[in-house]
Every structure is written in structure tokens, then in C-alpha cells.
Design a protein around this motif. Structure first.
Motif, PDB file in Angstrom:
ATOM      1  N   TYR A   1       0.762  -1.200  -0.016  1.00  0.00           N
ATOM      2  CA  TYR A   1      -0.124   0.043  -0.288  1.00  0.00           C
ATOM      3  C   TYR A   1       0.861   1.220  -0.043  1.00  0.00           C
ATOM      4  CZ  TYR A   1       0.811  -0.564   5.218  1.00  0.00           C
ATOM      5  OH  TYR A   1       1.178  -0.876   6.207  1.00  0.00           O
ATOM      6  N   ASP A   2       0.289   2.313  -0.584  1.00  0.00           N
ATOM      7  CA  ASP A   2       0.805   3.770  -0.561  1.00  0.00           C
ATOM      8  C   ASP A   2      -0.291   4.439   0.215  1.00  0.00           C
ATOM      9  OD1 ASP A   2       3.299   3.531  -1.541  1.00  0.00           O
ATOM     10  OD2 ASP A   2       2.827   4.161  -3.599  1.00  0.00           O
ATOM     11  N   ASN A   5     -10.350  -1.776   2.014  1.00  0.00           N
ATOM     12  CA  ASN A   5     -10.754  -0.742   1.162  1.00  0.00           C
ATOM     13  C   ASN A   5     -11.834   0.277   1.584  1.00  0.00           C
ATOM     14  OD1 ASN A   5      -9.399  -2.391  -0.525  1.00  0.00           O
ATOM     15  ND2 ASN A   5     -11.310  -3.122  -1.635  1.00  0.00           N
ATOM     16  N   ILE A   8      -9.153   3.175   3.353  1.00  0.00           N
ATOM     17  CA  ILE A   8      -8.268   4.132   2.501  1.00  0.00           C
ATOM     18  C   ILE A   8      -8.958   5.117   2.036  1.00  0.00           C
ATOM     19  CG2 ILE A   8      -6.522   2.319   1.997  1.00  0.00           C
ATOM     20  CD1 ILE A   8      -7.632   2.431  -0.736  1.00  0.00           C
ATOM     21  N   LYS A  29      -9.772   6.785  -1.501  1.00  0.00           N
ATOM     22  CA  LYS A  29      -9.354   6.002  -2.870  1.00  0.00           C
ATOM     23  C   LYS A  29      -9.048   7.055  -3.527  1.00  0.00           C
ATOM     24  CE  LYS A  29     -12.396   2.149  -2.454  1.00  0.00           C
ATOM     25  NZ  LYS A  29     -13.061   2.411  -1.188  1.00  0.00           N
ATOM     26  N   GLU A  30      -9.063   8.490  -3.329  1.00  0.00           N
ATOM     27  CA  GLU A  30      -8.497   9.408  -4.355  1.00  0.00           C
ATOM     28  C   GLU A  30      -7.082   9.668  -4.262  1.00  0.00           C
ATOM     29  OE1 GLU A  30     -10.884  12.817  -4.142  1.00  0.00           O
ATOM     30  OE2 GLU A  30     -12.662  11.520  -5.083  1.00  0.00           O
ATOM     31  N   LYS A  31      -6.498   9.124  -2.994  1.00  0.00           N
ATOM     32  CA  LYS A  31      -5.136   9.535  -2.406  1.00  0.00           C
ATOM     33  C   LYS A  31      -4.153   8.285  -2.418  1.00  0.00           C
ATOM     34  CE  LYS A  31      -6.622  13.979  -0.138  1.00  0.00           C
ATOM     35  NZ  LYS A  31      -6.914  14.534   0.970  1.00  0.00           N
ATOM     36  N   ASP A  32      -5.085   7.261  -1.838  1.00  0.00           N
ATOM     37  CA  ASP A  32      -4.171   6.110  -1.355  1.00  0.00           C
ATOM     38  C   ASP A  32      -4.211   4.952  -2.174  1.00  0.00           C
ATOM     39  OD1 ASP A  32      -3.829   7.855   1.079  1.00  0.00           O
ATOM     40  OD2 ASP A  32      -5.690   6.552   1.696  1.00  0.00           O
ATOM     41  N   SER A  33      -3.564   3.844  -2.333  1.00  0.00           N
ATOM     42  CA  SER A  33      -3.742   2.928  -3.162  1.00  0.00           C
ATOM     43  C   SER A  33      -3.398   1.448  -2.439  1.00  0.00           C
ATOM     44  CB  SER A  33      -3.139   2.798  -4.411  1.00  0.00           C
ATOM     45  OG  SER A  33      -1.770   2.678  -4.203  1.00  0.00           O
ATOM     46  N   ILE A  34      -4.142   0.582  -2.665  1.00  0.00           N
ATOM     47  CA  ILE A  34      -3.672  -0.900  -2.008  1.00  0.00           C
ATOM     48  C   ILE A  34      -3.605  -1.886  -3.144  1.00  0.00           C
ATOM     49  CG2 ILE A  34      -4.450  -2.840  -0.576  1.00  0.00           C
ATOM     50  CD1 ILE A  34      -5.591  -0.979   1.117  1.00  0.00           C
ATOM     51  N   ARG A  35      -2.696  -2.715  -3.295  1.00  0.00           N
ATOM     52  CA  ARG A  35      -2.553  -3.725  -4.268  1.00  0.00           C
ATOM     53  C   ARG A  35      -2.446  -5.098  -3.587  1.00  0.00           C
ATOM     54  NH1 ARG A  35      -1.302  -1.766  -9.454  1.00  0.00           N
ATOM     55  NH2 ARG A  35      -0.447  -3.746 -10.271  1.00  0.00           N
ATOM     56  N   GLN A  44       3.599   1.290  -7.140  1.00  0.00           N
ATOM     57  CA  GLN A  44       3.733   1.980  -5.844  1.00  0.00           C
ATOM     58  C   GLN A  44       5.041   2.488  -5.356  1.00  0.00           C
ATOM     59  OE1 GLN A  44       1.867  -0.687  -3.231  1.00  0.00           O
ATOM     60  NE2 GLN A  44      -0.361   0.093  -3.410  1.00  0.00           N
ATOM     61  N   GLU A  77      -5.033  -7.162  -7.911  1.00  0.00           N
ATOM     62  CA  GLU A  77      -6.016  -6.400  -7.764  1.00  0.00           C
ATOM     63  C   GLU A  77      -5.409  -5.052  -7.318  1.00  0.00           C
ATOM     64  OE1 GLU A  77      -9.804  -7.826  -5.684  1.00  0.00           O
ATOM     65  OE2 GLU A  77      -8.434  -9.450  -5.542  1.00  0.00           O
ATOM     66  N   VAL A 123      -6.799  -1.119  -5.818  1.00  0.00           N
ATOM     67  CA  VAL A 123      -7.801  -0.326  -5.208  1.00  0.00           C
ATOM     68  C   VAL A 123      -7.229   0.940  -5.086  1.00  0.00           C
ATOM     69  CG1 VAL A 123      -9.455  -0.034  -3.395  1.00  0.00           C
ATOM     70  CG2 VAL A 123      -9.041  -2.254  -4.329  1.00  0.00           C
ATOM     71  N   GLY A 124      -7.894   2.132  -5.410  1.00  0.00           N
ATOM     72  CA  GLY A 124      -7.564   3.243  -5.151  1.00  0.00           C
ATOM     73  C   GLY A 124      -7.007   4.046  -6.277  1.00  0.00           C
ATOM     74  N   ALA A 125      -5.974   5.109  -5.678  1.00  0.00           N
ATOM     75  CA  ALA A 125      -5.487   6.096  -6.458  1.00  0.00           C
ATOM     76  C   ALA A 125      -4.620   5.647  -7.577  1.00  0.00           C
ATOM     77  CB  ALA A 125      -4.531   7.148  -5.781  1.00  0.00           C
TER      78      ALA A 125
END
Lengths: 96, 96
Positions: free
Chosen positions: A7-8, A56, A59, A61-67, B35, B80, B82-84
Motif C-alpha cells: 500500500y501507498d 478498502n 483508505i 481512494k483518491e489519495k491512497d492505493s492498495i494492491r 507504488q 487487484e 484499489v484506489g489512486a
């Protein structure tokens, strides 16, 4: 199966720092931190679905991300670690 | 095959910052940054071996760490996002 979570989280403000703490806390409850923003979790399909729903929701969703990376059940030969901090056997140390 | 590379580089001093830049540069030459410290690289076995040799030479093995995850050839269903930042099709955008 092994699921890798990376994640970021944008920590430009206090709300971001809180999201980061919360994401890390949920991941810590489900797996092993192998790097700063990388967790390995051994989960079944239902646990994986629930884990994703929880993360999900946390976070922004406009600023962070998870993969999420699904590495399946035979993952030990697929993972290599080089350098500091020894690799941990996730299944030996986790209690669900 | 898709190889996921994640790293933690200790940037407490200028030497660490230089290692971080160098690791990122090598990864950028072989894949897509998905990321901050996570790259996806589509490589064959020989390229993967060479990439590891190069990266493992750059890091300080007492302070930094790199992890390599082999996701095989049928990886699209295993990832997968999710997010930015939208997920990128690694094979569409890379030229080796």
C-alpha cells in the motif's frame, strides 16, 4: 493461500497518518509485515474477501492505493528475500 | 513472467539515498512502478537472474532489503488494485 498486500497511503495530513495506522493495524492482525508497506497474509477465500472489504473502507481512494497479489498455496518457492530482516515463515507464526 | 519487486532502503544518510535512487533507476529500466517501493517487471528467467544480480549488488544487505515475488505468466487475475493511480498493463507499456 498467500496474499501479498502492498500500500501507498498519502500521509500529508493527520487524517492520512490515521489511515496509515489503521491499514497497518488491520494488516498486522491478518499477516506478517515483511517490509514497511508490504504484508504477507495467509488467508482462505472468505477471509481474503473480508480483509479487502475492511481495508478498502479505510483508505481514501483518491489519495491512497492498495494492491493485492494472490500467490496461491505453493508460494514458498516464489518468494525470495535479500538483505536485512530475515524472511519469516508466515504459516509458522500466524494464529487465526 | 511477472516479477514483483518490493524494497525497503534505509535512507538515514546520503549513501542510503543514493542506493534508493539507484535501485529505483534499475527497476524503472525493467518494469513499471506501481507504488512507491513496488515495481512490476515482465522478464524471462535470464533477465530475472541478471536483474537480481544487479539489484543485490546495489543494496546494503545489513540495512536494506529487497523481496522478489514470481507471479508466473497468468498473473492478470492474481493482481487487484484499489484506489489512486490506475493499474497499468505492464506488457502493453514495456519495451525490452
Amino acid at each position: 493461500m498467500l496474499v501479498l498486500i502492498t500500500y501507498d497511503i498519502s500521509t500529508k495530513n493527520k487524517a492520512g497518518e490515521k489511515r496509515l495506522r489503521n491499514v497497518a493495524k488491520v494488516c498486522e492482525n491478518h499477516g506478517i509485515r515483511v517490509q514497511n508497506s508490504v504484508f504477507e497474509c495467509v488467508v482462505n477465500a472468505a477471509q481474503f474477501t473480508q480483509l479487502k472489504l475492511t481495508l478498502n473502507e479505510i483508505i481514501n481512494k483518491e489519495k491512497d492505493s492498495i494492491r493485492y497479489y494472490q500467490l496461491g498455496n505453493n508460494y514458498k518457492s516464489k518468494v525470495e528475500h535479500v538483505g536485512a530482516k530475515e524472511s519469516i515463515d508466515v504459516e509458522d507464526t500466524l494464529i487465526f
